[in-house]
Design an enzyme around this catalytic site. Structure first.
Site, PDB file in Angstrom:
ATOM      1  N   GLY A  73       0.804  -1.218   0.000  1.00 41.47           N
ATOM      2  CA  GLY A  73       0.000   0.000   0.000  1.00 41.47           C
ATOM      3  C   GLY A  73       0.836   1.267   0.000  1.00 41.47           C
ATOM      4  O   GLY A  73       0.490   2.255  -0.649  1.00 41.47           O
ATOM      5  N   THR A  74       1.941   1.250   0.755  1.00 44.89           N
ATOM      6  CA  THR A  74       2.783   2.443   0.844  1.00 44.89           C
ATOM      7  C   THR A  74       3.382   2.780  -0.526  1.00 44.89           C
ATOM      8  O   THR A  74       3.434   3.950  -0.925  1.00 44.89           O
ATOM      9  CB  THR A  74       3.896   2.230   1.885  1.00 44.89           C
ATOM     10  N   GLN A 181      -7.321   0.995   5.353  1.00 44.71           N
ATOM     11  CA  GLN A 181      -8.228   0.514   6.395  1.00 44.71           C
ATOM     12  C   GLN A 181      -9.657   0.348   5.885  1.00 44.71           C
ATOM     13  O   GLN A 181     -10.489  -0.245   6.565  1.00 44.71           O
ATOM     14  CB  GLN A 181      -8.233   1.481   7.588  1.00 44.71           C
ATOM     15  N   SER A 201      -4.229  -2.767   0.004  1.00 40.35           N
ATOM     16  CA  SER A 201      -3.163  -3.654   0.447  1.00 40.35           C
ATOM     17  C   SER A 201      -3.760  -5.017   0.817  1.00 40.35           C
ATOM     18  O   SER A 201      -4.887  -5.101   1.294  1.00 40.35           O
ATOM     19  CB  SER A 201      -2.483  -2.967   1.631  1.00 40.35           C
ATOM     20  N   CYS A 328       4.898   6.964  25.417  1.00 40.93           N
ATOM     21  CA  CYS A 328       5.939   6.092  25.975  1.00 40.93           C
ATOM     22  C   CYS A 328       6.177   4.868  25.107  1.00 40.93           C
ATOM     23  O   CYS A 328       7.232   4.266  25.145  1.00 40.93           O
ATOM     24  CB  CYS A 328       5.547   5.623  27.367  1.00 40.93           C
TER      25      CYS A 328
END
Lengths: 395, 207
Positions: A73-74, A181, A201, A328
């Protein structure tokens, strides 16, 4: 429980369907040939490829020759965005602050190349500001891009309204959509929304990793950005695994055989998860929209007074995989930019947990997850100065 | 995140965790907006100044909880004089190390312990309230860890100039514009200095 036994991070990647593996095997062994001409072996691969392209095209209401197979997909996003910009040479692009990193990093790159980019804001449910879109359009705007389903909170962008605004402009503005998505999670016919290019994708719908596709509407100019020998595709030159493409097509076939049924199944499961969460854990709130405006596989909640990396690590020790928007847990120690952009505070972002479901998840897994999450929440809150302060006030 | 077994043990089963009723001293450091906050409570024998009991609360990630846990282990039973020598390096060593981006957690834990001790000493007339000045600022900057390498920004010579005049702190930083940690470091500087009532404004300049 062994690690990964309850996998609830399907928006990152999803387990491959056993049928997909079976469909790929012949192409790894006896049918390994590249496409081409003249040889009967190459001809048979040509035929197989056009069948796979047809399957995928059908799923999005397109023609087989509008499908380019890409290495994910990228890559599809890069080929489309850089290619459309390359054809335009200069001008103005619009996207939004809540877009997927693929779009935002490409937008930043375009800015460095001298293009101008407007970043639309989004409301508290991550839906982009349509009035701002209308205002942002300039005579030199040549591209609008959006992430159809938000990768963090599952918001489905108002595609119909967007396409009407783009159509109403007095010149052609290309519409690029990232459907990472959205593909397989909602009915998505490219003509319904006037989409010009769209990335999809395989591995997010139980297909193999490493293969994706770019839809390119006939007549849309995409300059070539990757150069090399043409094998399966002109925009993505070089060899592509025919086996992965076969697996991709199989995954699409399985997902789209009863699309509405599979959407219903996912929504039922995520509704069940959300109800259990509200029942078992207090001081918890949903991030993003509720109901039809949300993709059926995504539940994102903030659990107040505790931090997400701690929660995710403890869940992991029970074999449960869940994502968090906590700073974090991120490489750059930054809170989720999507949650911050939709007005959540740091504590809500640090305590956010994202569950993304697939057809392989069960209610029993969800019961187990919520039970463990409730125990973990109680334990971490006992340790939390923020929660102790609240308890004090309540006394 | 690659944590040592010791970190995981202290995270899953922390020692001395929980709110203490009627402590002799306590301190809270960090802020929820930075994603971590620690409170340390002390019970101190008035005659021999031994830390007889200690406990903590922690809002934060696994290493935040683990470093607070280990710091209470290190301080328990020690005299105030000995406990004052406990540093974040001691906490890291006792935990078999931390990933560089998590070193700041151990600084926070050690810092909270030291502030609690200092609060006790001030309340019991064992020391004066220290004067706020450039030295305090430098001491605070030394607690800020550059996450990439896990070393503080003063040692790394990232602080070029520190000025303090009429409640205004001015700091010149030596961090490149493409340094992705600039924002994090700036946030931490604000957090560390703005907790002092003497500080009205903090100005940070980058090249």
């Amino acid at each position: 429980m062994k690690s990964g036994s309850v996998y609830l991070d399907n928006c990152v990647t999803s387990p491959m369907a056993p049928e997909v593996l079976q469909a790929m095997l012949p192409y790894f062994s006896e049918r390994f040939w590249f496409p081409g001409s003249f040889y009967s072996t190459a001809e048979s691969t040509n035929e197989a490829l056009s069948g796979f392209a047809h399957t995928i095209a059908e799923a999005i209401g397109a023609q087989a020759d509008e499908i380019h197979f890409t290495a994910g997909g990228t890559i599809a996003n890069n080929i489309a965005i850089k290619g459309i910009a390359g054809a335009a040479k200069k001008g103005h692009v619009i996207c939004s602050v809540v877009d997927y990193p693929d779009l935002l990093t490409n937008a930043a790159w375009l800015e460095k190349q001298g293009f101008e980019v407007s970043y639309l804001s989004a409301d508290s449910e991550a839906s982009i500001d349509l009035a701002a879109l209308k205002q942002a359009i300039r005579p030199d705007t040549f591209l609008f891009m959006t992430t159809i389903v938000n990768h963090v909170v599952g918001t489905i962008q108002p595609m119909k309204e967007i396409s009407e605004i783009l159509k109403a402009a007095d010149h052609k503005i290309y519409f690029h959509a990232d459907a990472g998505q959205a593909f397989g999670k909602m009915p998505l016919a490219v003509d319904d929304y006037g989409i010009d290019t769209m990335s999809i994708s395989a591995h997010k719908i139980h297909g193999p990793q490493g293969i994706g596709a770019l839809y390119q509407r006939k007549g849309v100019r995409v300059a070539q950005t990757i150069h090399g020998i043409k094998r399966a595709d002109n925009l993505q030159p070089g060899g592509l695994s025919i086996a992965l493409i076969a697996g991709f097509a199989k995954a699409v076939e399985l997902n789209f055989a009863d699309l509405l049924g599979s959407i219903r199944q996912l929504r039922e499961l995520s509704d069940y998860l959300y109800e259990r969460l509200l029942e078992k854990i207090d001081h918890i709130e949903l991030n993003g929209p509720q109901g039809e405006g949300r993709a059926p596989h995504n539940i994102n909640v903030s659990i107040d007074y505790i931090e997400g990396e701690s929660i995710a690590m403890m869940l992991d020790m029970h074999g449960i995989t869940v994502a968090t928007g906590s700073a974090c847990a991120s490489q750059g120690l930054k809170a989720s930019y999507v949650l911050m952009a939709i007005g959540k505070n740091h504590v809500q972002s640090h305590g956010s947990m994202k569950f993304t479901l697939s057809r392989y998840n069960t209610k029993a897994q969800i019961d187990f997850t919520v039970e463990k999450l409730a125990e973990i929440t109680a334990e971490l809150r006992k340790r939390s100065p923020l929660y102790n302060a609240i308890k004090n006030q309540e006394k | 995140m690659q944590y040592s077994q010791k970190v995981l043990d202290h995270f899953m089963n922390p020692h001395n965790v929980g709110k203490m009723e009627n402590p002799d001293a306590s301190a809270t450091e960090g802020s929820p907006s930075c994603g971590d906050q620690v409170t340390v409570y002390l019970k101190i024998n008035e005659d021999n100044h031994i830390i007889e009991d200690i406990s903590f609360l922690s809002y934060g990630c696994a290493s935040n909880i683990a470093t607070a846990s280990i710091i209470t282990d290190l301080a328990k039973g020690k005299s105030l004089e000995d406990a004052k020598k406990i540093t974040y390096e001691d906490a890291m060593e006792a935990l078999d190390g931390l990933p560089p981006v998590k070193v700041h957690c151990s600084v926070l834990a050690a810092d909270t312990l030291q502030t609690a001790i200092s609060n006790y000493e001030i309340a019991h007339g064992l020391k004066e309230v220290p004067n706020f000045g450039k030295e305090t600022i430098l001491a605070e900057l030394k607690k800020i860890i550059y996450p990439q390498v896990g070393t503080d920004i003063v040692t790394l010579k990232m602080v070029k100039y520190v000025g303090f005049n009429d409640g205004e702190v001015m700091i010149d930083m030596n961090m490149m514009s493409f340094d992705s940690w600039r924002e994090n470091v700036a946030e931490e500087i604000h957090e560390h200095l703005e907790k002092y009532p003497e500080v009205k404004k903090v100005e940070i300049n980058f090249p």
